[in-house]
Design an enzyme around this catalytic site. Sequence first.
Site, short mmCIF file in Angstrom:
data_model
loop_
_atom_site.label_atom_id
_atom_site.label_comp_id
_atom_site.label_asym_id
_atom_site.label_seq_id
_atom_site.Cartn_x
_atom_site.Cartn_y
_atom_site.Cartn_z
N ASN A 109 -30.41 -25.96 20.08
CA ASN A 109 -29.10 -25.29 19.95
C ASN A 109 -28.33 -25.86 18.76
O ASN A 109 -27.20 -25.47 18.52
CB ASN A 109 -28.27 -25.45 21.24
N ARG A 127 -3.77 3.98 -2.99
CA ARG A 127 -5.19 4.37 -2.90
C ARG A 127 -5.32 5.84 -2.56
O ARG A 127 -4.77 6.31 -1.57
CB ARG A 127 -5.84 3.50 -1.82
N SER A 138 -16.79 -21.72 19.41
CA SER A 138 -17.24 -22.80 18.51
C SER A 138 -16.48 -22.82 17.18
O SER A 138 -16.14 -23.90 16.70
CB SER A 138 -18.75 -22.70 18.28
N ALA A 181 -31.21 -21.76 27.24
CA ALA A 181 -30.35 -22.58 28.09
C ALA A 181 -31.07 -22.89 29.40
O ALA A 181 -30.95 -24.01 29.94
CB ALA A 181 -29.03 -21.87 28.35
N LYS A 240 -12.57 -5.93 -8.68
CA LYS A 240 -12.62 -5.92 -7.21
C LYS A 240 -13.76 -5.03 -6.74
O LYS A 240 -13.74 -3.81 -6.98
CB LYS A 240 -11.29 -5.41 -6.65
N LYS A 267 -32.46 -19.58 20.58
CA LYS A 267 -32.71 -21.02 20.70
C LYS A 267 -34.19 -21.36 20.59
O LYS A 267 -34.55 -22.47 20.22
CB LYS A 267 -32.14 -21.54 22.02
N TYR A 302 -18.65 -19.59 29.61
CA TYR A 302 -17.37 -20.31 29.59
C TYR A 302 -16.19 -19.42 29.19
O TYR A 302 -15.06 -19.89 29.10
CB TYR A 302 -17.45 -21.55 28.70
N ARG A 349 0.86 -1.19 0.00
CA ARG A 349 0.00 0.00 0.00
C ARG A 349 0.90 1.24 0.00
O ARG A 349 1.26 1.78 1.04
CB ARG A 349 -0.93 -0.03 1.21
O1 SKM Z 1 -25.57 -24.25 22.88
C1 SKM Z 1 -24.29 -23.75 22.71
C2 SKM Z 1 -24.01 -23.51 21.25
O2 SKM Z 1 -24.13 -24.73 20.57
C3 SKM Z 1 -22.62 -22.95 21.04
C4 SKM Z 1 -22.24 -21.91 22.02
C5 SKM Z 1 -21.08 -21.06 21.74
O3 SKM Z 1 -20.42 -21.27 20.74
O4 SKM Z 1 -20.80 -20.15 22.53
C6 SKM Z 1 -22.86 -21.77 23.21
C7 SKM Z 1 -24.10 -22.49 23.55
O5 SKM Z 1 -25.17 -21.62 23.36
#
Ligand code: SKM
Length: 507
Positions: A315, A66, A247, A367, A150, A294, A453, A37
């Site tokens: 899900n 550009r 995921s 959930a 493009k 869901k 998580y 660039r």
């Molecule tokens: O039920 C799961 C879903 O299949 C995937 C997920 C995620 O990737 O954070 C969380 C849940 O809701």
Amino acid sequence: CGGGCYICVPLLAGSISEMLREMRIAHSKGADMVEFRLDHLTEFEPQADIPILLQEKQLPAIITCRPVWEGGKYNGDDDDRISALALAAELGADFVDIEMQKASELISALQKPSRAKVIVSHHNFDCTPSSEELGCLVSKMQSTGADIIKVVTTARSITDVIHVFQVLGRSQAPTIALAMGQQGLISRLLTPKFGGFLTFGSMASGRESAPGQPTIEELQDIYRLPRVGRETEVFGIIGQLVGYSKSPLIHNRFFQEIGYDGLYVPFLVHNFKVFFGAFHPLNFTGFSISIPYKEVALECCDEVESFAKAIGAVNTVVRRRSDGKFIGYNTDCEAAVGAIEDGLGGVNDGVSPLFNKLVVVIGAGGAAKAIAFGAKQRGAHPLIANRHYDRAQKLAEAVGGTAITLDQLYELQPSPGSVLANTTPIGMFPNENETPMPKSVLKHYSLVFDVVYTPKVTRLLTEAEELGLCVVSGFEMFIRQAIEQFSLFVAKPVPKQQLREVMLNVM
Ligand code: SKM
């Protein structure tokens, strides 16, 4: 890529030496080509700088300068700019990029025959025009004598990306068609499947040449784009917080582990029904469904497996290979309840440790339905607490439990052995300091579970641990639901223990 699509890293350094250094890094990271660039150089002497870049290049290179009027940084004279591009073509550039308005000027300035291929580009920083408008634009661009077209638009909604895929489907010439912005990410990930000429991967996060560009590492390591081709089956997660989902990382690794030609991407969706209707003709194979879809996903499936129907939430949605129908499943329920049971010592002589226990569920979405239903099935007493009491009541009625308000939840003194399950996103990255329950009222529970998580140990779980309670992380549920989901995606048994180890390694 498998579909013949290149991965190109745009180099935005301010000096020639830095640009060459970045080129070597891009090369080592697996780039197929780079884009110099020139408009980002703070000092630019075409006669001196272009020969150095082209002599030192280790990869095929696009030369771009550009102008500000097309979203770049060059604000000098356009004739000088075109002369510089013509010089680059003469000195061995593989590609030169020129905006549509200036294409005929550059093409007539090139020596004939020219080894350099001309990319004629157009950027729309505002929106994605209709397929018809884009079709007219592409014809106009082709008529300039472009070797490569493009078209880069801005996705305001994920469904805009369909217009971009249609450009790829209809164009006669090699074509780069991408949509900028968060909502356009899938255009960059799926372009090898639809025959795109290239996709851009940035050197690093924060070094994008356009909004929404993934990094070269993400393209290589998470999505493994080089193996994606027209036959690759598409899967993905649909939700509103998909940017935080693990995921894509997991399912793409699983495909690699079992040698399956699948690609799994995030679908950032703001209206499930509109998305599902619009993407139906693209024949994607399977979806994970996340917050808050869901329940609406269940309504949109052609058929719902009886267990998921009883729960009232899906899900997992998979296109049945035999007739193309979408079938809904629920892998959350067994994953969450199984993880909680194991946290309580496991099933003994066929009797669940949840039998006769109070299971307090915070939240009333998909959930929550899965956990309340599973708890009831195990002989527990579900108690549903939700911000909107009417939703708590509805779920309590459906599972044969009791509804309470959040105030009642905070005052509750449950009997010994009770379980608390958070099913809301409270405490999820980047809001790790939040918690759905004050620490002072946690002490009455024996086990605390959190569906969140990221992070693996939320504030809720940390405080529960500090009080000496047993905790189960949403990570354990995530692993279990993902493995079952993956088996449904590929429609065959999978090596579960092996996949579990893969997950523990990558996360
Ligand atoms: O039920 C799961 C879903 O299949 C995937 C997920 C995620 O990737 O954070 C969380 C849940 O809701």
